[in-house]
Design an enzyme around this catalytic site. Structure first.
Site, mmCIF file in Angstrom:
data_model
loop_
_atom_site.group_PDB
_atom_site.id
_atom_site.type_symbol
_atom_site.label_atom_id
_atom_site.label_comp_id
_atom_site.label_asym_id
_atom_site.label_seq_id
_atom_site.Cartn_x
_atom_site.Cartn_y
_atom_site.Cartn_z
ATOM 1 N N LYS A 17 1.178 4.248 -2.977
ATOM 2 C CA LYS A 17 0.948 5.666 -2.716
ATOM 3 C C LYS A 17 2.196 6.497 -3.008
ATOM 4 C CE LYS A 17 -3.357 5.372 -1.596
ATOM 5 N NZ LYS A 17 -4.380 5.982 -2.493
ATOM 6 N N TYR A 41 0.842 -1.206 0.000
ATOM 7 C CA TYR A 41 0.000 0.000 0.000
ATOM 8 C C TYR A 41 0.872 1.249 0.000
ATOM 9 C CZ TYR A 41 -3.324 3.541 1.599
ATOM 10 O OH TYR A 41 -4.095 4.683 1.723
#
Length: 345
Positions: free
Chosen positions: A237, A233
């Site tokens: 990002k 994750y």
């Protein structure tokens, strides 16, 4: 919807509240500069300055910091907007919003819809509650360029050519590197990163042709500070942040479209389904955000018609942004500490 006062936030009394108070008072040039001028050019002021030299010295420092802060903000805004202005007619603009059926995205759709802005939501599931009259839902798998193209044709025929793209959709598996399957890791990159490219390829050309439009990238503070148990994750990002930065430069150097705006959102964790399996902290320095708080930050920046960077919460946001430049003893220890906060239940 949770309430938000002038001094307090929805999250209560936090570090950001103190920061805003300082910005509105001792770090405001409109308050410190008049006091400094009075101390220099009036008899009473000179007398007071001589009687309280330490206070006078502190006032000079605060006034200097306040002016530098405003000058820096002006230069940042001018640079990000390439020194050119643009005008937005919100009765005619068309917004494409991914992940708008729930969470932060749904709040963004509600806020824009309340202002009469036309919004096309792209999501795999429809909203559970009625939408504002100017908001339309389109079922779309944003990991598929062909599906995006089909939905884009429908949007153009019913609402007009999109001028605002808000890449908001995101997923998080909350697994370790070895604990994630190939499919889970690939899906996170498809939704959180690759979809930004596919959507830009579909909607950006029309913005370039008109030299008018905006691309909003909803990233995360996790993109600055890699978090154990969700490394994939954080990586997606970080890649989204790089997409935003590179797009802003290419708009000027390769596409000759300096009026197409770019906005970056780096928020901490919010009270949404994204973190259902995680245990993020909720502290004075790093509060767990309400979706409304993040949505208001996005919408307020979009409605300015300017490029910008929205950081929420500001206190931890600036720490996260500077993390790469901190010494290893601090940054590595911080990542280790985050493991306890981001451990799945």
């Amino acid at each position: 919807m949770a309430s938000q006062g002038f001094w307090l936030s929805r999250e209560g009394f936090t570090a950001d509240v103190v920061g805003k108070l300082l910005q509105r008072t001792v770090l405001s040039p409109w308050k410190t500069l008049p006091l400094l001028l009075l101390a220099h050019y009036t008899a009473k002021g000179q007398e007071t300055a001589l009687a309280h030299p330490k206070a006078f010295q502190a006032l000079k420092i605060l006034a200097s910091l306040a002016v530098l802060r405003r000058v820096n903000a002006y230069l940042n805004q001018r640079a990000l907007n390439n020194g050119v202005a643009d005008r937005y007619d919100w009765n005619r603009e068309v917004v494409v919003l991914t992940g708008g059926s729930n969470g932060i995205g749904r709040q963004v759709a509600n806020l824009l819809g309340a202002k009469g802005v036309k919004v096309a939501i792209l999501d795999i599931a429809p909203p559970k509650e009625p939408l504002p009259s100017t908001v339309r839902f389109h079922k779309c798998d944003i990991t598929s360029p062909s599906a995006i193209a089909d939905v884009a044709a429908a949007i153009r025929s019913t609402m007009g050519e999109p001028t605002i793209l808000i890449n908001n959709a995101g997923i998080c598996s909350s697994r370790t590197i070895l604990g994630s399957t190939e499919a889970q890791t690939r899906l996170q990159f498809e939704v959180n990163t690759f979809a930004h490219y596919w959507l830009a390829k579909e909607f950006l050309p029309a913005m370039l042709k008109r030299n008018h439009g905006m691309v909003v990238t909803v990233a995360s503070q996790a993109g600055y500070t890699v978090t154990p148990n969700m490394v994939d994750y954080s990586a997606t990002k970080a890649a989204a942040i790089a997409f935003h930065e590179g797009l802003g430069a290419e708009l000027v150097t390769r596409y000759n479209a300096p009026r197409v705006r770019t906005v970056l959102i780096t928020q901490g964790f919010a009270r949404t389904a994204l973190i259902d399996k995680l245990t993020p902290e909720d502290t004075w320095l790093n509060p767990l955000l309400h979706p409304e708080t993040v949505a208001e930050g996005i919408v307020n920046q979009v409605l300015t018609g300017n490029s910008g960077h929205v950081i929420l919460p500001g206190a931890t946001g600036w720490i996260a942004k500077c993390m790469r430049g901190f010494p290893a003893w601090f940054s590595h220890a911080t990542r280790i500490r985050l493991e306890k906060l981001m451990r799945a239940d």
